[in-house]
Scaffold this motif. Structure first.
Motif, PDB file in Angstrom:
ATOM      1  N   ILE A  17       0.833  -1.206   0.000  1.00  0.00           N
ATOM      2  CA  ILE A  17       0.000   0.000   0.000  1.00  0.00           C
ATOM      3  C   ILE A  17       0.864   1.251   0.000  1.00  0.00           C
ATOM      4  O   ILE A  17       0.588   2.221  -0.730  1.00  0.00           O
ATOM      5  N   ILE A  18       1.939   1.235   0.786  1.00  0.00           N
ATOM      6  CA  ILE A  18       2.801   2.414   0.860  1.00  0.00           C
ATOM      7  C   ILE A  18       3.565   2.629  -0.447  1.00  0.00           C
ATOM      8  O   ILE A  18       3.722   3.762  -0.920  1.00  0.00           O
ATOM      9  N   GLN A  19       3.989   1.547  -1.089  1.00  0.00           N
ATOM     10  CA  GLN A  19       4.776   1.680  -2.308  1.00  0.00           C
ATOM     11  C   GLN A  19       3.915   1.930  -3.552  1.00  0.00           C
ATOM     12  O   GLN A  19       4.342   2.617  -4.480  1.00  0.00           O
ATOM     13  N   GLU A  20       2.689   1.364  -3.577  1.00  0.00           N
ATOM     14  CA  GLU A  20       1.827   1.516  -4.749  1.00  0.00           C
ATOM     15  C   GLU A  20       0.833   2.661  -4.603  1.00  0.00           C
ATOM     16  O   GLU A  20       0.263   3.128  -5.595  1.00  0.00           O
ATOM     17  N   GLY A  21       0.561   3.079  -3.365  1.00  0.00           N
ATOM     18  CA  GLY A  21      -0.315   4.213  -3.167  1.00  0.00           C
ATOM     19  C   GLY A  21      -1.788   3.856  -3.008  1.00  0.00           C
ATOM     20  O   GLY A  21      -2.145   2.741  -2.615  1.00  0.00           O
ATOM     21  N   VAL A  46       0.738   0.666  12.084  1.00  0.00           N
ATOM     22  CA  VAL A  46       1.043   1.308  10.801  1.00  0.00           C
ATOM     23  C   VAL A  46      -0.205   1.369   9.929  1.00  0.00           C
ATOM     24  O   VAL A  46      -0.468   2.375   9.265  1.00  0.00           O
ATOM     25  N   TRP A  47      -0.999   0.290   9.904  1.00  0.00           N
ATOM     26  CA  TRP A  47      -2.240   0.279   9.131  1.00  0.00           C
ATOM     27  C   TRP A  47      -3.163   1.414   9.571  1.00  0.00           C
ATOM     28  O   TRP A  47      -3.724   2.137   8.735  1.00  0.00           O
ATOM     29  N   LYS A  48      -3.296   1.573  10.868  1.00  0.00           N
ATOM     30  CA  LYS A  48      -4.163   2.631  11.391  1.00  0.00           C
ATOM     31  C   LYS A  48      -3.658   4.002  10.972  1.00  0.00           C
ATOM     32  O   LYS A  48      -4.445   4.856  10.547  1.00  0.00           O
ATOM     33  N   GLN A  49      -2.335   4.204  11.026  1.00  0.00           N
ATOM     34  CA  GLN A  49      -1.780   5.502  10.689  1.00  0.00           C
ATOM     35  C   GLN A  49      -1.896   5.805   9.199  1.00  0.00           C
ATOM     36  O   GLN A  49      -2.224   6.933   8.803  1.00  0.00           O
ATOM     37  N   LEU A  50      -1.654   4.818   8.351  1.00  0.00           N
ATOM     38  CA  LEU A  50      -1.732   5.094   6.905  1.00  0.00           C
ATOM     39  C   LEU A  50      -3.170   5.404   6.477  1.00  0.00           C
ATOM     40  O   LEU A  50      -3.398   6.205   5.564  1.00  0.00           O
TER      41      LEU A  50
END
Length: 445
Positions: A17-21, A46-50
């Motif tokens: 998710i972080i790399q692909e957006g 991390v999931w909650k923060q993103l």
């Protein structure tokens, strides 16, 4: 208790998710991923923060997420430190591993929930406490879990599936979709029953809605496979007698009071033998379940060893639990119909739900309307189609007919489809032979 999990799969989902957006995040949300899916507390944080960053329009960049977490947690203790955060957000991944990991963390989340429910249920049982209702409640929790984790089909995927089905239909590879009714006129005029439909069959008492439901069950079980009939209207033994009368053309009353001729008795016995040796293999009748949760639990148990083709429930008002304080019975019934609609959709089968019609129909001597559904609530809204069995004041010969006239062995009725999302409104005329509880198509002159 050691619960199943896969930390690597959780890290791949986060890093993808972080790399692909946002496209990867939307894919995860289509899967209905939630915070509870993550077992590892660092991945969970991390999931909650993103998600918070995405909602606030801050982007899904690893540096942005890290800095946002530092606002309340300077040392990043919630994610095990900066080095561990880098490991989580930089896990090696591909599009294939992303989808695989989504499936994996879903399976393991479900497995953890099942394990917890099983342990709690075992604890209750070993303690010798009444556990049946508690177990049903926990099964209902697992059913809700299944709906929560069901993958959403995209419009693009749905269009492709419909095109494929249409091609098979046009090529003659498959027949017209749906399940036919026992009567040709009904199938032709009202349309076959299809998967995902909630079908309401409603009438005043005495005009044969339970009898019609039995014949539908017999036909579907014989032609298509396993059908479940939930009956609080009458016990299994009485349903069996009704089936035997319908199949043999010999009334239960004539057999029970020894007025039937020997040949008719043999026909009745032959029908019972047919039920015992053949129909019972695919028609399964339950008379002890008392609410939608117990019906759902029963269906889940049946799914473990059979492919279910249809469910018939006789009848709605008998399965409505006591409503909560401040809640009207109308709302409670609406919640039940919605639950049965969800059941039809999740199983991809037709669910036929019998219902009562208000007395106003008899008082005003007219064809029932949707508003006549007793304590209607959301019945007409949730139903895909509504069928009424209407008893006109006169038969085709102009002779008056009422339910209370015991001299009339046959009632001429009209089956009215007052709502049909895919098939519109229509009606067919039928004859209901009361001694044998048998419906037949009526050909008027």
């Amino acid at each position: 208790m050691k619960l199943p999990h896969n930390e690597q799969a959780e890290r791949i989902v986060i890093s993808s998710i972080i790399q692909e957006g946002s496209s990867a995040l939307l894919k995860a949300l289509d899967y209905k991923v939630s915070e509870a899916w993550f077992y590892n507390p660092f991945c969970k944080a991390v999931w909650k923060q993103l998600n918070e960053c995405h909602v606030r329009g801050k982007g899904l960049d690893a540096h942005v997420i890290c800095e946002e977490m530092r606002r309340v947690d300077p040392d990043l203790k919630r994610v095990g430190g900066l080095a561990n955060f880098a490991d989580i957000t930089g896990a090696a991944q591909t599009s294939i591993s992303f989808v695989y990991s989504l499936d994996r963390i879903k399976e393991l989340y479900q497995a953890r929930e099942i394990a917890v429910v099983a342990a709690e249920t075992q604890e209750l049982a070993l303690a010798g406490k009444p556990q049946v209702d508690e177990f049903v409640a926990k099964i209902s929790k697992l059913l809700a879990l299944r709906n929560q984790t069901a993958t959403q089909v995209s419009l693009k995927d749905a269009a492709g599936l419909v095109m494929a089905d249409l091609a098979k239909l046009l090529s003659g590879e498959v027949e017209q979709p749906g399940m036919t009714w026992p009567w040709g006129d009904m199938t032709r005029e009202l349309g076959p029953a299809t998967g995902g439909e909630l079908i309401i069959l409603a009438a005043r008492p005495g005009v044969g809605k339970s009898s019609m439901a039995r014949d539908i069950c017999r036909h579907w079980a014989t032609k298509y496979g396993n059908v479940l009939l939930f009956s609080r209207e009458m016990p299994v033994k009485k349903v069996c007698l009704g089936l035997a009368a319908m199949m043999s053309g010999v009334s239960v009353k004539s057999v029970s009071n020894s007025h039937a001729m020997p040949g008719d008795v043999n026909k009745f016995k032959a029908a019972l033998t047919d039920i015992e040796t053949n129909l019972s293999k695919t028609l399964h009748i339950f008379d002890s379940d008392k609410n939608p949760q117990q019906i759902a639990a029963r269906i889940e148990a049946c799914k473990a060893f059979m492919s279910i083709k249809a469910v018939v429930i006789d009848y709605l008002q008998l399965y409505v639990p006591p409503h909560n304080k401040g809640e009207t019975r109308d709302i409670a019934i609406g919640q039940v119909t919605l639950a049965f609609k969800d059941l039809a959709v999740s199983l991809g089968i037709p669910v036929v739900l019998l219902a009562q019609v208000s007395r106003e129909v008899e008082k005003e001597s007219r064809v029932p309307r949707l508003s006549d559904l007793r304590e209607s609530g959301n019945i007409e809204q949730d139903a895909d189609r509504v069928l009424f069995i209407h008893l006109p004041g006169e038969n085709s010969e102009g002779t008056p007919q009422t339910v209370n006239d015991q001299n009339l062995s046959t009632l001429e009725v009209e089956l009215v489809q007052a709502k049909g999302r895919d098939n519109g409104c229509a009606s067919v005329k039928m004859a209901f032979h009361r001694p044998t509880t048998k419906f037949q198509q009526l050909r008027t002159r």
